[in-house]
Structure formats: C-alpha cells, structure tokens
Design an enzyme around this catalytic site. Structure first.
Site, short mmCIF file in Angstrom:
data_model
loop_
_atom_site.label_atom_id
_atom_site.label_comp_id
_atom_site.label_asym_id
_atom_site.label_seq_id
_atom_site.Cartn_x
_atom_site.Cartn_y
_atom_site.Cartn_z
CE LYS A 249 -4.43 -1.57 1.54
NZ LYS A 249 -5.55 -1.46 2.46
CE LYS B 109 -6.17 -7.15 -1.14
NZ LYS B 109 -6.93 -7.05 0.04
CE LYS C 73 -13.36 -2.49 1.02
NZ LYS C 73 -12.17 -2.49 1.88
#
Ligand code: AQP
Length: 376
Positions: free
Chosen positions: A154, A237, A240
């Site tokens: 991230k 993956k 959202k």
C-alpha cells in the site's frame, strides 16, 4: 476487574492455550515479570472481523470474507464492524468516508448479517479499539512491522510519504480483535500475516506483564475464493481501492456493469481446460473459474467438467449471468436499507453499545495490567 467485565467475558469463553514466555520467539526481548493469573485469561467462541469503508465492497470482500461471516452468527458470538479508523490510514474524503461507512454497513446487512443475531457497529464508536491500539504500539516491535507485506504494497515506492497510521495498522487490527478476547477471525487469505502479528503482540503482552490475559487468535480462512484476483491482472488481488473500476465487481454494480466487466476481463487465447491441472500458469482463467465455483457452490473441477473446452466468450456469458442472479438481490436490499439512514444508524448505535459493554472492561483491565491508574 469489574463485575461487568467478568460477566461479559466469562460464560462464552473456552480455555485459552497456556501462554508462557518459553513459547515466545527469540525476538521477544522484554523483561519477564512474575506470573500473575488474570481471571480474564479464558478463551471463548467469540468471532470478530471488520471491513474498511474505503470504497464499495467488492466481490473479493464478499466471497473472501463477508459471505463467511453470515453462518457464524448462528454458531458463535459474532462481532463485526466497519473499520473507519483503519480506512483513514490512507486519505479519505470526509464526506465520502461518511457515505461509504453507511453504505458498507448496508452492504453487510444486505449480505445476511442480522443486527439482532450479531453485534454490528462502527469501529470509531467504541473507543477501546484506539485505546488498546496505543498500548499495542508500545508492545509491537518495529522489526515485526517492517515485515508486513500489506504496508509495502500500500505504501508503494514512496514509503516516506505513507502515513504512520498505515505502518501501525496491524497493531490496531490486533486491538480490534483482542479487546473482545475473540479467538476466531474470519478473513480472506491476505490477512493471514496480520493475524500472526496479532498473536505475537498478544504473547509479548502476556509475557511482559506476566499474565495469561490475551488468548491466541485463529484465522478462519474459508472457501475456495479466499483470494479473488483482479479482473485486469490475475496475479493481483481484487481490491476496492484499485484505481481501475474495471478490475473489480462492486456489490453496487448493476446487471450491465457486471456483464461488461466480465466481458472485458483479461483472459488468455486458449479455451478452458478439461481439468484443474490445466489451470496451472493461467491465473486469469483460474480466477474466473474460481469465481463461478464460489458462486455456484461447485469445485474448480466441477466447473471445468461442465465448461472445459469452451472458449472464454461462452464461459463469460455463463459467469456474468450467475453473478447477476446472485448479486442482484443484495444490491436491491442495499438500496432499500440506504433509503432509511436513520434506521440504519440506530441499529449501528445499538450494536456499538453492545460492543462497548464487552470491549471497555477488557481494555480497562489491560490498562490496569500496564499500570495506568483507573479513572474511578
Ligand atoms: N480479493 C480478495 N479476495 C478475498 N478476500 C478479500 N478481502 C479483501 N480483498 C479480498 C477480505 O475482505 C475483508 C475486508 O477487507 P478490508 O476492507 O479490511 O481490507 P483489504 O483486505 O485491504 O480489502 P480491499 O478490498 O483491498 O480494501 P482496500 O482497497 O481499502 O485496501 C478481509 O477479510 C480481507 O481479507
């Protein structure tokens, strides 16, 4: 410990594994204090899980986590929350965050969580999460956090610019679970490393303060869709917050959007194989087959028995149809719930009160063990 703490953590609990310093990995270096037994060092059949309101819930969230939370309401004391504290570890527009938090709560209920059969609430409404997280910030070692792959993913290349909250995210996650003395955590495959860290934190706390206060946590990683992959890249993956909306199916997508995204999903030029071994080295094909298997309750082999040899054009039509049939009623129910935000908020407030009654006494006891003076 208060009587209410004993009440809230007592009857439902099963015996935790003994937690003594000898079981600790070598990297735990804090001094040992004399062993004190804590009346709260029992285990339980409590499950806890959470989901970030960082966007619209995806098919990955649904198949990897939410759908598996539903049956646990009948077999366990189930506690679920929308983790807004986690969401702000990356920038969230305040208005959007508020809207998405409600939308996520509506999605959870539409997927089958029943506020009367589980405890459903918003994380920031129960202050024990943040209080215990601070203690865990002081228990977890930097070396442990440095190994967390989610932070690396991230934060990306510009780690210096990532928030410190993103770095200590796993400590908050440990607090989320342990402030309920929950022992089972239904999550997707991507959260396994964080749960291992939560166990390291629980053990180190117990070791440092000479207690057997926090139980060990067991991940419940269920189903053949424990990791649903992006529709644009079968090695990544489904997420959202992926910048490409085409990479995911959102639970709010209508029939046309689902059909279009599946039609555009990346595939390879070969037809579908006849057996599972033929999916080797074909991540996109495996992902689409896995999604149909999860939606229809079949295995990969079962799906390939029916569709092996077909080209992707025909297979994608079947898949889109199955997804529309499965997700359509969820979307409709979400929309219905969102038309009455006051009722939704009231249900979440009640959930927060129930959660608080469990979490606060456990957090109070953790603070007492650390040596904080009680407020009263
Ligand atoms: N692709 C996935 N396949 C299976 N399970 C998944 N989960 C997430 N993505 C997949 C599971 O969903 C639960 C809630 O996740 P989260 O919202 O707390 O955070 P996340 O894992 O970081 O999910 P996202 O969708 O990728 O969110 P963003 O984009 O905000 O980071 C977890 O149990 C997770 O395992």
């Amino acid at each position: 410990m208060s009587a209410s703490a004993r009440r809230s953590s007592g009857p439902g609990l099963i015996q935790s594994r003994p937690l003594d310093g000898t079981a600790l990995p070598a990297r735990h270096s804090a001094p040992r204090s004399p062993k004190r037994s804590s009346p709260m060092a029992q285990t339980n059949t409590r499950v806890f899980s959470g989901i970030q309101p960082s966007g619209v819930p995806t098919l990955g969230n649904y198949l990897g986590a939410i759908r598996n939370w539903v049956p646990l309401q009948d077999t366990h004391e189930a506690i679920y929350c929308v983790v807004d504290l986690h969401a702000i570890t990356v920038w969230q527009d305040p208005k959007e965050l508020a809207r998405q938090t409600r939308e996520m709560a509506a999605a959870l209920i539409a997927c089958g969580l029943d506020p009367a059969r589980c405890t459903l609430f918003i994380q920031s409404h129960v202050h024990a999460h943040a209080r215990l997280a601070w203690i865990f910030n002081c228990v977890a070692r930097l070396g442990w956090l440095n190994r967390m792959t989610q932070f690396k993913d991230k934060a990306g290349k510009d780690r210096e610019a990532a928030s410190s909250g993103l770095y200590v995210y796993p400590n908050l996650m440990a607090a989320d679970i342990l402030t309920y003395h929950a022992t089972k955590v239904p999550v997707g495959d991507d959260q396994k490393q964080h749960l291992e860290l939560a166990n390291d934190i629980a053990q180190k706390f117990n070791h440092d303060y000479g207690v057997t206060f926090f139980p060990l946590i067991e991940p419940l990683i269920q189903g053949i869709a424990a990791r649903v992959m992006s529709l644009r890249d079968g090695t990544k993956k489904m997420s959202k917050s992926d910048p490409s909306d085409q990479s995911r199916i959102n639970l709010t997508d209508d029939q046309d959007a689902i059909a279009l995204k599946i039609r555009r999903a990346k595939t390879d030029p070969e037809p579908l194989p006849e057996s599972e071994a033929g999916l080797e080295g074909r991540p996109e094909a495996r992902n689409l087959v896995g999604i149909l298997a999860a939606i229809t309750g079949e295995t990969h082999a079962g799906v390939l028995r029916h569709h092996g040899g077909k080209g992707f054009g025909a297979f994608k039509e079947v898949l889109a149809e199955a997804l529309v049939a499965h997700l359509g009623p969820i979307r409709a129910e979400m929309n219905r719930l969102l038309q009455d935000p006051a009722a939704l908020d009231a249900a979440l407030r009640q959930g927060a009160e129930r959660a608080d009654a469990i979490a606060t006494p456990i957090c109070d006891e953790a603070e007492r063990l650390v040596g904080f003076l009680p407020r009263k």
